[in-house]
Scaffold this motif. Structure first.
Motif, PDB file in Angstrom:
ATOM      1  N   GLY A 134       0.771  -1.318  -0.174  1.00 57.33           N
ATOM      2  CA  GLY A 134      -0.012  -0.009   0.010  1.00 57.33           C
ATOM      3  C   GLY A 134       0.785   1.148  -0.132  1.00 57.33           C
ATOM      4  O   GLY A 134       2.126   0.979  -0.153  1.00 57.33           O
ATOM      5  N   PRO A 135       0.233   2.523   0.029  1.00 59.11           N
ATOM      6  CA  PRO A 135       0.986   3.660   0.031  1.00 59.11           C
ATOM      7  C   PRO A 135       1.642   4.054   1.145  1.00 59.11           C
ATOM      8  O   PRO A 135       2.458   4.942   1.336  1.00 59.11           O
ATOM      9  CB  PRO A 135      -0.294   4.936  -0.364  1.00 59.11           C
ATOM     10  N   TYR A 136       1.337   3.547   2.382  1.00 59.96           N
ATOM     11  CA  TYR A 136       1.939   3.593   3.835  1.00 59.96           C
ATOM     12  C   TYR A 136       2.886   2.818   4.049  1.00 59.96           C
ATOM     13  O   TYR A 136       2.810   1.755   4.082  1.00 59.96           O
ATOM     14  CB  TYR A 136       0.743   3.449   4.831  1.00 59.96           C
ATOM     15  N   GLU A 137       4.142   3.457   4.256  1.00 59.29           N
ATOM     16  CA  GLU A 137       5.345   2.662   4.445  1.00 59.29           C
ATOM     17  C   GLU A 137       5.859   3.000   5.782  1.00 59.29           C
ATOM     18  O   GLU A 137       6.030   4.272   6.183  1.00 59.29           O
ATOM     19  CB  GLU A 137       6.446   2.913   3.516  1.00 59.29           C
ATOM     20  N   GLY A 176      10.390  -0.499   6.710  1.00 58.70           N
ATOM     21  CA  GLY A 176      10.139  -0.597   5.190  1.00 58.70           C
ATOM     22  C   GLY A 176       8.821  -1.450   5.057  1.00 58.70           C
ATOM     23  O   GLY A 176       8.554  -1.262   3.719  1.00 58.70           O
ATOM     24  N   GLU A 177       8.205  -1.962   5.753  1.00 64.49           N
ATOM     25  CA  GLU A 177       7.126  -2.921   5.662  1.00 64.49           C
ATOM     26  C   GLU A 177       5.788  -1.618   5.159  1.00 64.49           C
ATOM     27  O   GLU A 177       5.842  -0.637   5.668  1.00 64.49           O
ATOM     28  CB  GLU A 177       6.319  -3.427   6.822  1.00 64.49           C
ATOM     29  N   THR A 178       5.170  -2.073   3.949  1.00 64.70           N
ATOM     30  CA  THR A 178       3.953  -1.241   3.641  1.00 64.70           C
ATOM     31  C   THR A 178       2.576  -1.864   3.834  1.00 64.70           C
ATOM     32  O   THR A 178       2.617  -3.123   4.029  1.00 64.70           O
ATOM     33  CB  THR A 178       4.244  -1.112   1.856  1.00 64.70           C
ATOM     34  N   TYR A 179       1.534  -0.958   4.023  1.00 69.14           N
ATOM     35  CA  TYR A 179       0.307  -1.119   4.253  1.00 69.14           C
ATOM     36  C   TYR A 179      -0.646  -0.470   3.370  1.00 69.14           C
ATOM     37  O   TYR A 179      -0.359   0.615   3.094  1.00 69.14           O
ATOM     38  CB  TYR A 179       0.143  -1.014   5.894  1.00 69.14           C
ATOM     39  N   PRO A 180      -1.934  -1.229   3.183  1.00 65.65           N
ATOM     40  CA  PRO A 180      -2.996  -0.321   2.473  1.00 65.65           C
ATOM     41  C   PRO A 180      -3.626   0.813   3.435  1.00 65.65           C
ATOM     42  O   PRO A 180      -4.266   1.483   2.787  1.00 65.65           O
ATOM     43  CB  PRO A 180      -3.951  -1.501   2.113  1.00 65.65           C
ATOM     44  N   VAL A 181      -3.401   0.669   4.618  1.00 64.59           N
ATOM     45  CA  VAL A 181      -3.946   1.449   5.638  1.00 64.59           C
ATOM     46  C   VAL A 181      -3.046   2.436   6.600  1.00 64.59           C
ATOM     47  O   VAL A 181      -1.958   1.840   6.613  1.00 64.59           O
ATOM     48  CB  VAL A 181      -5.285   1.101   6.425  1.00 64.59           C
ATOM     49  N   GLU A 182      -3.215   3.564   7.017  1.00 59.37           N
ATOM     50  CA  GLU A 182      -2.367   4.144   7.953  1.00 59.37           C
ATOM     51  C   GLU A 182      -2.503   3.509   9.302  1.00 59.37           C
ATOM     52  O   GLU A 182      -3.597   3.565   9.728  1.00 59.37           O
ATOM     53  CB  GLU A 182      -2.432   5.666   7.884  1.00 59.37           C
ATOM     54  N   TYR A 183      -1.209   3.064   9.882  1.00 58.20           N
ATOM     55  CA  TYR A 183      -1.336   2.810  11.122  1.00 58.20           C
ATOM     56  C   TYR A 183      -0.588   3.870  12.037  1.00 58.20           C
ATOM     57  O   TYR A 183       0.597   4.445  11.424  1.00 58.20           O
ATOM     58  CB  TYR A 183      -0.586   1.373  11.595  1.00 58.20           C
ATOM     59  N   CYS A 190       3.528   0.917  13.833  1.00 58.81           N
ATOM     60  CA  CYS A 190       3.738  -0.432  12.976  1.00 58.81           C
ATOM     61  C   CYS A 190       3.615  -1.606  13.663  1.00 58.81           C
ATOM     62  O   CYS A 190       4.033  -2.000  14.610  1.00 58.81           O
ATOM     63  CB  CYS A 190       5.188  -0.096  12.538  1.00 58.81           C
ATOM     64  N   PRO A 191       2.693  -2.501  13.025  1.00 58.97           N
ATOM     65  CA  PRO A 191       2.169  -3.970  13.604  1.00 58.97           C
ATOM     66  C   PRO A 191       3.317  -4.579  13.674  1.00 58.97           C
ATOM     67  O   PRO A 191       3.668  -5.652  14.283  1.00 58.97           O
ATOM     68  CB  PRO A 191       1.281  -4.350  12.713  1.00 58.97           C
ATOM     69  N   THR A 192       4.318  -4.496  12.457  1.00 58.27           N
ATOM     70  CA  THR A 192       5.672  -5.414  12.530  1.00 58.27           C
ATOM     71  C   THR A 192       6.722  -4.976  13.360  1.00 58.27           C
ATOM     72  O   THR A 192       7.325  -5.780  14.062  1.00 58.27           O
ATOM     73  CB  THR A 192       6.121  -5.133  10.916  1.00 58.27           C
ATOM     74  N   CYS A 193       7.079  -3.706  13.387  1.00 55.91           N
ATOM     75  CA  CYS A 193       8.053  -3.388  14.409  1.00 55.91           C
ATOM     76  C   CYS A 193       8.107  -2.566  15.768  1.00 55.91           C
ATOM     77  O   CYS A 193       8.884  -2.310  16.425  1.00 55.91           O
ATOM     78  CB  CYS A 193       9.302  -2.845  13.494  1.00 55.91           C
ATOM     79  N   GLY A 194       6.800  -1.848  15.715  1.00 54.44           N
ATOM     80  CA  GLY A 194       6.446  -0.938  16.583  1.00 54.44           C
ATOM     81  C   GLY A 194       6.644   0.365  16.455  1.00 54.44           C
ATOM     82  O   GLY A 194       6.744   1.041  17.561  1.00 54.44           O
ATOM     83  N   GLY A 195       7.271   0.715  15.303  1.00 54.27           N
ATOM     84  CA  GLY A 195       7.651   2.137  15.132  1.00 54.27           C
ATOM     85  C   GLY A 195       6.570   2.985  14.849  1.00 54.27           C
ATOM     86  O   GLY A 195       5.247   2.655  14.546  1.00 54.27           O
ATOM     87  N   TYR A 196       6.737   4.309  15.230  1.00 47.53           N
ATOM     88  CA  TYR A 196       5.582   5.302  15.023  1.00 47.53           C
ATOM     89  C   TYR A 196       5.657   6.343  13.502  1.00 47.53           C
ATOM     90  O   TYR A 196       5.240   7.068  13.900  1.00 47.53           O
ATOM     91  CB  TYR A 196       5.746   6.252  16.309  1.00 47.53           C
ATOM     92  N   SER A 197       6.394   5.705  12.889  1.00 47.43           N
ATOM     93  CA  SER A 197       6.633   6.546  11.680  1.00 47.43           C
ATOM     94  C   SER A 197       5.911   5.557  10.202  1.00 47.43           C
ATOM     95  O   SER A 197       6.682   5.309   9.422  1.00 47.43           O
ATOM     96  CB  SER A 197       7.866   6.749  11.357  1.00 47.43           C
ATOM     97  N   VAL A 198       4.814   5.379  10.388  1.00 49.40           N
ATOM     98  CA  VAL A 198       4.062   4.882   9.331  1.00 49.40           C
ATOM     99  C   VAL A 198       3.340   6.051   8.490  1.00 49.40           C
ATOM    100  O   VAL A 198       2.441   6.477   8.936  1.00 49.40           O
ATOM    101  CB  VAL A 198       2.884   3.757   9.699  1.00 49.40           C
ATOM    102  N   GLU A 199       3.957   6.319   7.183  1.00 51.92           N
ATOM    103  CA  GLU A 199       3.603   7.676   6.507  1.00 51.92           C
ATOM    104  C   GLU A 199       3.526   7.280   5.018  1.00 51.92           C
ATOM    105  O   GLU A 199       3.923   6.196   4.673  1.00 51.92           O
ATOM    106  CB  GLU A 199       4.616   8.667   6.882  1.00 51.92           C
ATOM    107  N   SER A 200       2.816   8.357   4.492  1.00 52.19           N
ATOM    108  CA  SER A 200       2.710   8.121   3.057  1.00 52.19           C
ATOM    109  C   SER A 200       3.301   9.323   2.560  1.00 52.19           C
ATOM    110  O   SER A 200       3.237  10.575   2.876  1.00 52.19           O
ATOM    111  CB  SER A 200       1.132   7.921   2.595  1.00 52.19           C
ATOM    112  N   ASP A 201       4.000   9.152   1.060  1.00 52.01           N
ATOM    113  CA  ASP A 201       4.428  10.245   0.214  1.00 52.01           C
ATOM    114  C   ASP A 201       3.604  10.869  -0.450  1.00 52.01           C
ATOM    115  O   ASP A 201       3.807  12.043  -1.163  1.00 52.01           O
ATOM    116  CB  ASP A 201       5.812  10.012  -0.466  1.00 52.01           C
TER     117      ASP A 201
END
Length: 62
Positions: free
Chosen positions: A20-23, A28-35, A38-49
C-alpha cells in the motif's frame, strides 16, 4: 510515492490487495491503511508520500 505506483502496488497478479501507499520508515513494511504504530516493528513512523492536493491546479477561476 507516485500515486499511480501506489495504486499498482496495491494489487498483485491475482487481484488481491498487497502492500500500500503507507510505509513504515523504521522497517520498510508497506500497508494499505495508515497505522499510528507499525504492527511489524512497533515504530511510530508509518507515513505516505502521496499528496493529492499538491499537484492540483484550478484553471476555472480565470
Amino acid at each position: 510515492m507516485n500515486p499511480f505506483a501506489a495504486i499498482i502496488d496495491r494489487f498483485s497478479e491475482n487481484g488481491e490487495a498487497t502492500g500500500g501507499p503507507y510505509e513504515c520508515r523504521g522497517c520498510g513494511e508497506t500497508y494499505p491503511v495508515e497505522y499510528h504504530v507499525c504492527p511489524t516493528c512497533g515504530g511510530y513512523s508509518v507515513e505516505s508520500d502521496y499528496e493529492p492536493v499538491a499537484g492540483f491546479h484550478d484553471d476555472s477561476t480565470g
